[in-house]
Scaffold this active site. Sequence first.
Site, PDB file in Angstrom:
ATOM      1  N   SER A 204       0.836  -1.194   0.000  1.00 61.43           N
ATOM      2  CA  SER A 204       0.000   0.000   0.000  1.00 61.43           C
ATOM      3  C   SER A 204       0.875   1.249   0.000  1.00 61.43           C
ATOM      4  O   SER A 204       2.109   1.164   0.004  1.00 61.43           O
ATOM      5  CB  SER A 204      -0.925   0.006   1.226  1.00 61.43           C
ATOM      6  OG  SER A 204      -0.156   0.072   2.414  1.00 61.43           O
ATOM      7  N   LYS A 205       0.222   2.404   0.023  1.00 64.00           N
ATOM      8  CA  LYS A 205       0.943   3.672  -0.028  1.00 64.00           C
ATOM      9  C   LYS A 205       1.914   3.841   1.145  1.00 64.00           C
ATOM     10  O   LYS A 205       2.957   4.474   1.014  1.00 64.00           O
ATOM     11  CB  LYS A 205      -0.050   4.841  -0.043  1.00 64.00           C
ATOM     12  CG  LYS A 205      -0.864   4.926  -1.320  1.00 64.00           C
ATOM     13  CD  LYS A 205      -1.806   6.124  -1.276  1.00 64.00           C
ATOM     14  CE  LYS A 205      -2.612   6.216  -2.561  1.00 64.00           C
ATOM     15  NZ  LYS A 205      -3.550   7.366  -2.542  1.00 64.00           N
ATOM     16  N   ARG A 206       1.554   3.261   2.278  1.00 64.30           N
ATOM     17  CA  ARG A 206       2.424   3.450   3.448  1.00 64.30           C
ATOM     18  C   ARG A 206       3.769   2.751   3.291  1.00 64.30           C
ATOM     19  O   ARG A 206       4.690   2.990   4.063  1.00 64.30           O
ATOM     20  CB  ARG A 206       1.723   2.953   4.714  1.00 64.30           C
ATOM     21  CG  ARG A 206       1.451   1.459   4.748  1.00 64.30           C
ATOM     22  CD  ARG A 206       0.624   1.076   5.964  1.00 64.30           C
ATOM     23  NE  ARG A 206       0.286  -0.328   6.006  1.00 64.30           N
ATOM     24  CZ  ARG A 206       1.048  -1.263   6.562  1.00 64.30           C
ATOM     25  NH1 ARG A 206       2.197  -0.912   7.121  1.00 64.30           N
ATOM     26  NH2 ARG A 206       0.673  -2.525   6.560  1.00 64.30           N
ATOM     27  N   HIS A 207       3.882   1.885   2.290  1.00 69.34           N
ATOM     28  CA  HIS A 207       5.140   1.190   2.055  1.00 69.34           C
ATOM     29  C   HIS A 207       6.036   1.914   1.059  1.00 69.34           C
ATOM     30  O   HIS A 207       7.096   1.424   0.703  1.00 69.34           O
ATOM     31  CB  HIS A 207       4.874  -0.230   1.548  1.00 69.34           C
ATOM     32  CG  HIS A 207       4.122  -1.070   2.530  1.00 69.34           C
ATOM     33  ND1 HIS A 207       2.821  -1.467   2.318  1.00 69.34           N
ATOM     34  CD2 HIS A 207       4.488  -1.579   3.735  1.00 69.34           C
ATOM     35  CE1 HIS A 207       2.411  -2.189   3.348  1.00 69.34           C
ATOM     36  NE2 HIS A 207       3.400  -2.264   4.219  1.00 69.34           N
TER      37      HIS A 207
END
Length: 567
Positions: free
Chosen positions: A305-308
């Site tokens: 996801s974006k947090r990665h």
Amino acid sequence: MATLAGIGMNISGGTRAAVPPHSSSSSSFILRRSHSYSSQTHRRRNTFISISENVPKQSRTRKCFSSISASSSDQQQQQQVRVRSKGGKFILRIEDTDLERSTKESEEAVLRDLSWLGLTWDEGPGAGGEYGPYRQSERNDLYKQYANKLLNSGQVYRCFCSNQELEQMKEIAKEKQLPPVYTGKWATATEEEVQEELAKGTPFTYRFRVPKEGSLKINDLIRGEVSWNLDTLGDFVVMRSNGQPVYNFCVTVDDATMAITHVIRAEEHLPNTLRQALIYKALGFPMPSFAHVSLILAPDRSKLSKRHGATSVGQYREMGFLPQAIVNYLALLGWSDGTNDEFFTLDQLVEKFSIDRVNKSGAIFDSTKLRWMNGLHLKALPTEELIKTIGEQWRSAGILNESEGLFIEDAYKLLEGGMNVITDAEKLMSDLLSYPFHDTLSSSEGRGILEDGLPAVAESLLAAYDSGELLAALEEGKSGWQKWVKAFGKSLKRKGKSLFMPLRVLLTGKLHGPDMGESIVLIYRAGTSGIVAPEVGFVTLEQRLKSLREVNWEAFSQAETATVAAP
């Protein structure tokens, strides 16, 4: 969003492969750009879908399905799947019926990214084709036509339930610990009841009639046999009350009318196969073969996801990655050619890919390995092309005023070992031009250099500069430097580390870095040529030596001693 028939990565609906309808066995499949299938594998692993029921035959409003056959027909068994180099086609379809999420900008970003990756479509936006239009927003009349066909045959019905009623159904199902399926309130409504609501102008959706008993089973090309019980589904919506079709209905109609034969997509779309199979059967369309690939996972094995980190192709482009490296790396997430090889060009991937070597398990996205692979592709570029690219990067970053010439070539040759992505060149050049002299001497390692007679070396270095010996040597380039430094070391009775470490600190301000002779020659040339942009804050060789004259070595040493003695 885009559905692709020719890209080895998941963008919304997945990958489709197609063959013209009613074609002979000599027709070519339209399939993914970067993948190929063997006809032998296709025959051996046909997808099949079957529905079985043990209920009596009912009225037209609830039809029974005894079986659905997906790819076991004589026509599909005889067809040969072929790759682009043997006549295949790459189709791009824009799935933009979600009006809130789909924008012109997002479509343009997808098209731009695909073009950058080197994945050029044969049919789709900007390319045309006989199966267009290729934007779902331009195909609404087609969806309505097939929705009405299902309505007239009794396979779908109008549902006038309000949102409040639907929420109540969900709450009741939750209390009874049942699946949140539609109860079928309007499935058995009389024609009079329907006409009454139509007369009132009550909004309605189209719901598909799902058999209440039985199961559906497919033989997925990657996952093998997968089955569902039909009683877990409930009658589902195919057309919203605003006249917009839902995803599963759109893609089924599109895949059938665009002659798609292979649907290759992420495993999270596997549940959609149940709804789509029912629609295929109801409309009398031949079933495609399905293959559901595993998701790309983060290092903690959660969904990426974006947090990665970066989540779009465009972001990786901005970060300095090469398109061929991105394609190579993505292709290896869950697939291999059976060897230990990891470096592949796009043409090699087209030649070697086969779906029977796709793994079922999810693949971990490793940013470090992606950087490493990008470095391989970077070094595989022609030297002239790479130097031009790096030079343009230095100029566009505002570090240098020029993007080509002898300075650029020599700087690249000095710094290339530290480059894995193009943007690495920025930091490498900035580090080369920097002069953190005082910070270096303040470090524990720098303190040791200071105590090893650094002031005396600095005094001799300034004398060599004042006499013109140092500048004359640097004018000759690396060979002149080598001759001078040898004589300089002999005069100080120093050699090896005791000579080169003090000189590196005095001239570069650093303890470590690329070849010292080449570095100092470049620093000298950068100061005399004016190639460095003024805003970079570059300290020329002349300015560095001037600052050395102003160092109070005794005070500096005392300050360092006080720092060490401080609690």
